[in-house]
Motif scaffolding. Sequence first.
Motif, PDB file in Angstrom:
ATOM      1  N   ALA A   1     -93.257   6.232  37.117  1.00 23.63           N
ATOM      2  CA  ALA A   1     -94.345   7.029  36.363  1.00 23.63           C
ATOM      3  C   ALA A   1     -95.536   7.703  36.982  1.00 23.63           C
ATOM      4  O   ALA A   1     -95.561   8.719  36.813  1.00 23.63           O
ATOM      5  CB  ALA A   1     -94.601   6.451  35.072  1.00 23.63           C
ATOM      6  N   SER A   2     -95.990   7.003  37.697  1.00 24.82           N
ATOM      7  CA  SER A   2     -97.236   7.671  38.450  1.00 24.82           C
ATOM      8  C   SER A   2     -96.751   8.356  39.527  1.00 24.82           C
ATOM      9  O   SER A   2     -97.550   9.365  39.841  1.00 24.82           O
ATOM     10  CB  SER A   2     -98.178   6.326  39.207  1.00 24.82           C
ATOM     11  OG  SER A   2     -98.507   5.546  38.196  1.00 24.82           O
ATOM     12  N   SER A   3     -95.575   8.122  40.281  1.00 23.33           N
ATOM     13  CA  SER A   3     -95.238   9.239  41.272  1.00 23.33           C
ATOM     14  C   SER A   3     -94.685  10.369  40.671  1.00 23.33           C
ATOM     15  O   SER A   3     -94.790  11.431  41.176  1.00 23.33           O
ATOM     16  CB  SER A   3     -94.154   8.595  42.191  1.00 23.33           C
ATOM     17  OG  SER A   3     -92.955   8.557  41.257  1.00 23.33           O
ATOM     18  N   ARG A   4     -94.283  10.543  39.370  1.00 21.88           N
ATOM     19  CA  ARG A   4     -93.829  11.882  38.840  1.00 21.88           C
ATOM     20  C   ARG A   4     -95.077  12.477  38.261  1.00 21.88           C
ATOM     21  O   ARG A   4     -94.962  13.864  38.388  1.00 21.88           O
ATOM     22  CB  ARG A   4     -93.056  11.164  37.425  1.00 21.88           C
ATOM     23  CG  ARG A   4     -91.709  10.851  37.765  1.00 21.88           C
ATOM     24  CD  ARG A   4     -90.917  10.872  36.348  1.00 21.88           C
ATOM     25  NE  ARG A   4     -91.423  10.139  35.475  1.00 21.88           N
ATOM     26  CZ  ARG A   4     -90.814   8.796  35.264  1.00 21.88           C
ATOM     27  NH1 ARG A   4     -89.995   8.468  35.809  1.00 21.88           N
ATOM     28  NH2 ARG A   4     -91.343   8.123  34.219  1.00 21.88           N
ATOM     29  N   VAL A   5     -96.302  12.039  37.955  1.00 22.77           N
ATOM     30  CA  VAL A   5     -97.137  12.879  37.755  1.00 22.77           C
ATOM     31  C   VAL A   5     -98.120  12.982  38.992  1.00 22.77           C
ATOM     32  O   VAL A   5     -98.927  14.027  38.840  1.00 22.77           O
ATOM     33  CB  VAL A   5     -98.140  12.133  36.744  1.00 22.77           C
ATOM     34  CG1 VAL A   5     -97.345  12.087  35.435  1.00 22.77           C
ATOM     35  CG2 VAL A   5     -98.592  10.921  37.080  1.00 22.77           C
ATOM     36  N   ALA A   6     -98.204  12.239  39.898  1.00 23.22           N
ATOM     37  CA  ALA A   6     -98.901  12.668  41.755  1.00 23.22           C
ATOM     38  C   ALA A   6     -98.492  13.871  42.019  1.00 23.22           C
ATOM     39  O   ALA A   6     -97.399  14.479  41.988  1.00 23.22           O
ATOM     40  CB  ALA A   6     -98.554  11.379  42.252  1.00 23.22           C
TER      41      ALA A   6
END
Length: 181
Positions: A85-90
């Motif tokens: 999830a964090s990598s999708r918004v990074a």
Amino acid sequence: MRLNEDPAAFKAFYLRHVDAVMRFVARRVSDPHLAADLTADIFLAAVDSAHTYVPGRGSEIGWLYGVARNVVSAQQRKTAREARASSRVAGRRLMDDDDLVRMEERIDAERRMRGALEAMRGLPEGERAVLELIAIDQLTITEAAKALGIRQVTARVRLHRARRALGPVASPTTVYVEGQA
């Protein structure tokens, strides 16, 4: 095992196995706080599932390692989900000052409607749904009826009941009804 019924039995079980469980967790987790949390979670899970332990199928520690493996695996899956999830918004553009100002303006503009929605919460679902679609979302009776899969007459009756139930609270919202002013 009656770990959840007998505090002395749980204490003895815990003392017998806590070191082994901490070693099991420490081999799989590098954060000491997470390791402590997982160790506690393992013993809680053991208490909850103690009724599944059958002595003839294996040792207590073998069963407990099975519980520990499930708890640690669940934590690892959760961590992986959070990382995805964090990598999708990074790398995505965060809100700049103009975006933030527009969002604040939008929130301020919708304040009255949030109050109307709050007032509608006490209505029965059918009446609330019709009133929301008409008063908040600005649909016509025909559009609201179609959206809800009901007849126009039913939508009109529900709208009338909702208005009557809300009384003066409904007056700040302008409700357009086809054929009425």
